[in-house]
Enzyme design. Structure first.
Site, short mmCIF file in Angstrom:
data_model
loop_
_atom_site.label_atom_id
_atom_site.label_comp_id
_atom_site.label_asym_id
_atom_site.label_seq_id
_atom_site.Cartn_x
_atom_site.Cartn_y
_atom_site.Cartn_z
N SER A 107 -4.37 -10.88 1.19
CA SER A 107 -4.65 -9.45 1.10
C SER A 107 -5.95 -9.21 0.31
O SER A 107 -6.97 -9.81 0.62
CB SER A 107 -3.44 -8.72 0.49
OG SER A 107 -3.45 -7.35 0.82
N ASP B 270 -0.86 -8.36 7.10
CA ASP B 270 -0.99 -8.82 5.72
C ASP B 270 -0.15 -10.07 5.43
O ASP B 270 1.04 -10.13 5.73
CB ASP B 270 -0.55 -7.68 4.80
CG ASP B 270 -1.11 -7.80 3.40
OD1 ASP B 270 -0.94 -8.87 2.79
OD2 ASP B 270 -1.71 -6.83 2.91
#
Length: 257
Positions: A39, A151
């Site tokens: 991320s 993600d």
């Protein structure tokens, strides 16, 4: 010389704390032999792996806003697109592949079609950063090498496990959310972020058991998308990391550069 690996976890704007960690690492002359990120951690790890100093990354972070990283889009898969984020990575690093990094680099994403972890060690670095930081429900999934990626926090928030395979003998993991107390959200993005991040804290704690040093911050005083707090978050990350890293360095007997 001991090979030290660094794993940087996710946490939206709280990722600015990673820059404070890099400052402490630099001041203590700890050589990072390989780096991974998930991320926002993938973004910081990429800049670092391609030779950006913590001072340069700090300047970049202070110049970014939430709207610089995303744009509104009409899609059945997400509210926003983070293609703009990928463009920023390309502007900063040029058109580069992950395997071109000065420090060996890997990023983690999730194949939303299968739910499996995808370790990104080759290919376009900007696309990999986009995929790793594509918060499901907020951002549209990224089509990457035939997969629909989101993600990496869903599968490995602080990616310590790839570092062993990259040759790391000692591993430092940085968790931005382990002690986080979430606040009442002010909009739909806040609702989605709180829901997403609050679900991964327990699994992250288990993943960090494989690290030699876990830096677990309490950044509860800061919001997840308020870029006006970036300077303070960086300072908080540094103040929390420096004494712990210094004590660990001494205990572990790590050689300096």
């Amino acid at each position: 010389m001991t090979k030290t690996g660094l794993a940087l976890g996710g946490g939206a704007v709280l990722g600015a704390a990673h820059i404070g960690v890099l400052q402490a690492i630099d001041e203590l002359d700890i050589r990072v032999s390989c780096v991974t990120g998930t991320s926002i951690g993938a973004f910081v790890a990429s800049l670092y792996a391609f030779g950006k100093s913590w001072r340069e990354i700090r300047a970049i972070a202070l110049d970014l806003g939430w709207l610089d990283l995303s744009r509104l889009t009409l899609s059945q898969f997400g509210l926003l697109s983070n293609k703009k984020f990928g463009g920023i990575v390309t502007e900063l690093l040029g058109k580069k592949n992950i395997e071109d990094a000065q420090i060996p680099l890997a990023m983690v994403a999730t194949d939303i079609g299968t739910g499996k972890r995808v370790l990104l060690k080759k290919g376009d670095v900007a696309s990999a950063v986009m995929a790793s930081s594509c918060i499901p429900g907020v951002f549209m999934p990224v089509n990457y090498q035939g997969m629909m990626l989101v993600d990496g926090m869903l599968v490995e928030n602080v990616p310590v496990t790839p570092l062993r395979g990259m040759g790391a003998e000692k591993v430092i993991g940085v968790d931005l959310l382990g002690n986080h107390v979430f606040k009442k959200p002010e909009n739909i993005i806040g609702v989605l972020l709180n829901a997403f991040y609050s679900t991964i804290t327990n699994t992250t704690a288990m993943q960090l058991e494989e690290a030699d040093l876990a830096l677990v911050f309490d950044l509860s005083g800061f919001g997840l998308i308020d870029t006006g707090q970036i300077a303070d978050i960086m300072k908080a990350g540094y103040n929390a990391a420096r004494p712990v890293l210094e004590a660990w360095q001494s205990q572990a007997g790590l050689k300096v550069k």
